[in-house]
Scaffold this active site. Structure first.
Site, PDB file in Angstrom:
ATOM      1  N   GLU A 242       0.839  -1.200   0.000  1.00  0.00           N
ATOM      2  CA  GLU A 242       0.000   0.000   0.000  1.00  0.00           C
ATOM      3  C   GLU A 242       0.876   1.253   0.000  1.00  0.00           C
ATOM      4  OE1 GLU A 242      -3.173  -0.140   2.812  1.00  0.00           O
ATOM      5  OE2 GLU A 242      -3.465   2.016   2.865  1.00  0.00           O
ATOM      6  N   ARG A 243       1.937   1.230   0.761  1.00  0.00           N
ATOM      7  CA  ARG A 243       2.835   2.393   0.807  1.00  0.00           C
ATOM      8  C   ARG A 243       3.482   2.636  -0.552  1.00  0.00           C
ATOM      9  NH1 ARG A 243       5.263   0.392   6.535  1.00  0.00           N
ATOM     10  NH2 ARG A 243       3.268   0.684   7.575  1.00  0.00           N
TER      11      ARG A 243
END
Lengths: 381, 260
Positions: A242-243
């Site tokens: 996600e990052r």
């Protein structure tokens, strides 16, 4: 890492999708407060956007992570960060654990339709009382025979009002802390599931965000992803992907914003010359572009490390922290250089400014990234 | 069924375009792409293949410098099955009459049931090659189709003219050209991009086609470009300040140029 002709061609396809399928509609979706996920996702799937790294047996492309990077950079050129984020949730936030650790039955039932865009996925971690401190979550799944019976609330859930299934993080034992937490696949048609509220936000207006209620929601224990009790650790790995979404997409967002602002600064006449002839303006734009270039380089190095199978926790955290701060600075500067016109809704800078604010909060706040980095450096943060 | 799509490698119309020192369009040092209007031809061919009752094959044919290969690659990524690329230094400077000579020879060599073209190239924009091909090949031409229906070997098109809409029908083999209203061209998916790498592209010379070099190129062209001048730089224009006679001034301006 050098990108090849294949990356270039894929980039063209994604850009075409962004320019012709998405961008013409985003004003309407921003106004409506949601985009039609069930209409858009199959179109995104046709380009290959929803399962780039996933197993072709479930409809994925089986490509390496570098194509994900290219796709995200192009999604950053979307004129609404909310729609890009929704696609990111589907492809890089709600599905990575399932793709990596799911059983064949789970992947057939949940992953394949998500890759095809026929099912909308959401990831539910945050609760009304628990955000960054994930280990404090209270949503409880009690075992009853072969079922989990789930009770609790989740909030700030992207795609929440439209989701067909949810990757839920819930407590499955009373061990407390980060122990005894599991990832559970919950179809939203299950009795007891409801959307209690659609949240109105500062930005990302085209993306629906919901508060969800689980009231004795019964799903099979067979819906648990990976290992029962290892959900916290699994989710931390899912957060790493996600990052990277946030870091990759930022490069596309900033590139587009700086391109547009440079063009404006060259055309806009002020005090007898183009705005761009003012050294302050030119230098600020050059410096911000230089910082975007640095993030791009770091992203590619991180991408390469991930492909090589290395632990990228540190690199991804550096990327996410840098991206969140950079996109806010770029958005603020671009708006400032547009002057009064930059503040009105009809100029793109307004939406970009309010959308950018989330980048330092969602997907792990700046302070969480700093905590991760401080701890990796041996500091007791 | 064998469908051959004739496509052109043209300078990107959104990028700067220029001429070579011999007054021909520079196709080498500028960004070239598959002529956008040919994307509609490829799309129509793919749609016909997909709805065909029996096996159908889409082959893409182009002529042009080495770089023209990128136009073929794009069509293979869209879904075409194979490519034929006529590359020969002698082709340089060919007009549409010579181009149709080369393409017709290549079509005879590959064989075809349906030869599909776009409505025009995005550089020359003459729209004459489909008709020339039909004439050279001795087959019917169905040109400027905004809708195409295929039933066995019968092809029916709708041609939207300025004063009438015509329905025209012919039997294969034939030459078909489609307008940009005929369809919405697909864009290559990741799978298409990867699959294209394995598709065959045959390179042919004029010799392979039995075309004499003297029949093509600048020397054989029926027209010559005597000179080229750059478009003059934009002037500042006239600004009418409304001092009560603004409307009269605007009308006088337009009338002087015979707009009203």
């Amino acid at each position: 890492m050098r990108l090849t002709e294949d990356h270039h061609d894929f980039r063209s396809s994604v850009r075409h999708f962004v320019d012709t399928v998405v961008n013409p509609h985003v004003d309407e979706w921003e106004h409506d407060g949601a985009f039609p996920a069930h209409d858009l996702f199959p179109k995104a799937a046709a380009v290959g956007l929803l399962g780039i790294e996933y197993d072709p047996a479930y409809g994925g492309l089986g490509a390496d992570h570098s194509f994900q990077l290219v796709a995200c950079e192009e999604l950053g050129r979307l004129r609404s960060a909310g729609v890009g984020m929704a696609i990111g949730v589907q492809s890089m936030m709600a599905t990575p654990s399932l793709a990596e650790l799911g059983t064949d039955a789970q992947k057939t039932e949940f992953l394949a339709p998500a890759i095809a865009g026929t099912a909308v996925a959401a990831i539910a971690v945050t609760e009304p009382d628990t955000g960054s401190d994930v280990a404090r979550l209270r949503t409880r799944a009690r075992r009853d025979g072969d079922d989990w019976v789930i009770s609790g609330r989740k909030t700030f859930i992207t795609n929440g009002t439209q989701a067909d299934w949810i990757c839920l993080l819930a407590r499955t034992s009373d061990e407390g802390g980060y122990k005894g937490i599991s990832q559970i696949l919950v179809p939203t048609t299950t009795p007891g599931f409801s959307v209690s509220r659609r949240l109105t936000k500062l930005g990302n207006h085209a993306s629906d965000t919901a508060e969800l209620v689980f009231d004795d929601v019964r799903v099979p224990v067979a819906n648990t992803i990976g290992e029962v009790g290892r959900g916290f650790q699994q989710q931390m790995q899912q957060f790493v992907v996600e990052r990277m979404y946030a870091a990759y997409v930022t490069v596309g967002q900033c590139d587009r914003a700086l391109e547009q602002t440079r063009r404006f600064a060259l055309e806009r006449t002020v005090f007898g010359g183009p705005l761009a002839s003012k050294q302050y303006v030119a230098f600020r734009l050059a410096e911000l572009q230089a910082q975007v270039d640095l993030l791009r380089s770091h992203n590619r190095q991180t991408c390469e490390a991930r492909i090589a199978g290395e632990d990228i926790t540190r690199m991804a955290s550096v990327a996410k922290l840098t991206a969140g701060r950079l996109v806010r600075e770029v958005a603020d500067t671009c708006l400032q250089f547009h002057g009064g016109m930059g503040y009105v809704e009809e100029t793109w800078t307004s939406r970009f400014f309010r959308d950018a604010r989330l980048a330092s909060i969602g997907g792990g706040a700046d302070e969480v990234m700093l905590q991760v980095l401080a701890r990796l450096d041996g500091l007791p943060a | 069924m064998k469908i051959v799509v004739c496509v052109k490698f043209a300078p990107d119309s959104t990028a700067p375009r220029k001429f070579s020192s011999d007054d021909t369009v520079d196709r080498v040092s500028v960004d070239g792409i598959l002529s956008e209007l040919d994307e509609n031809a490829v799309e129509e061919a793919l749609k016909i293949r997909e709805s065909a009752a029996s096996d159908a094959e889409v082959v893409v044919l182009t002529m042009g410098p080495e770089q023209a290969r990128t136009a073929i690659t794009k069509t293979l990524q869209m879904g075409a099955d194979a490519g034929v690329h006529v590359v020969d230094d002698a082709i340089h400077g060919s007009d549409s009459i010579a181009s149709s000579r080369v393409l017709a020879a290549a079509l005879e060599r590959t064989g075809f049931d349906l030869a599909v073209c776009g409505m025009a190239s995005t550089d020359g924009g003459m729209s004459v090659v489909p008709a020339m091909l039909a004439e050279r090949l001795g087959v019917p031409q169905l040109t400027m189709a905004s809708e195409v229906k295929v039933d066995g070997t019968a092809v029916t098109i709708r041609r939207d003219g300025e004063v009438a809409t015509e329905t025209v029908e012919a039997t294969m083999p034939l030459v078909l050209s489609v307008t940009d209203a005929a369809n919405e061209p697909r864009y290559p998916s990741f799978k298409g991009i990867m699959a294209a790498k394995k598709k065959p592209v045959e390179e042919l010379t004029l010799g392979d086609l039995g075309v004499d070099a003297g029949e093509v190129g600048s020397a054989a062209a029926w027209t010559t470009v005597e000179s080229i001048e750059e478009r003059p730089a934009r002037t500042a224009g006239t600004i009418v300040t409304d001092d009560g006679t603004g409307a009269d001034q605007l009308v006088a301006f337009l009338a002087e140029r015979k707009f009203v």
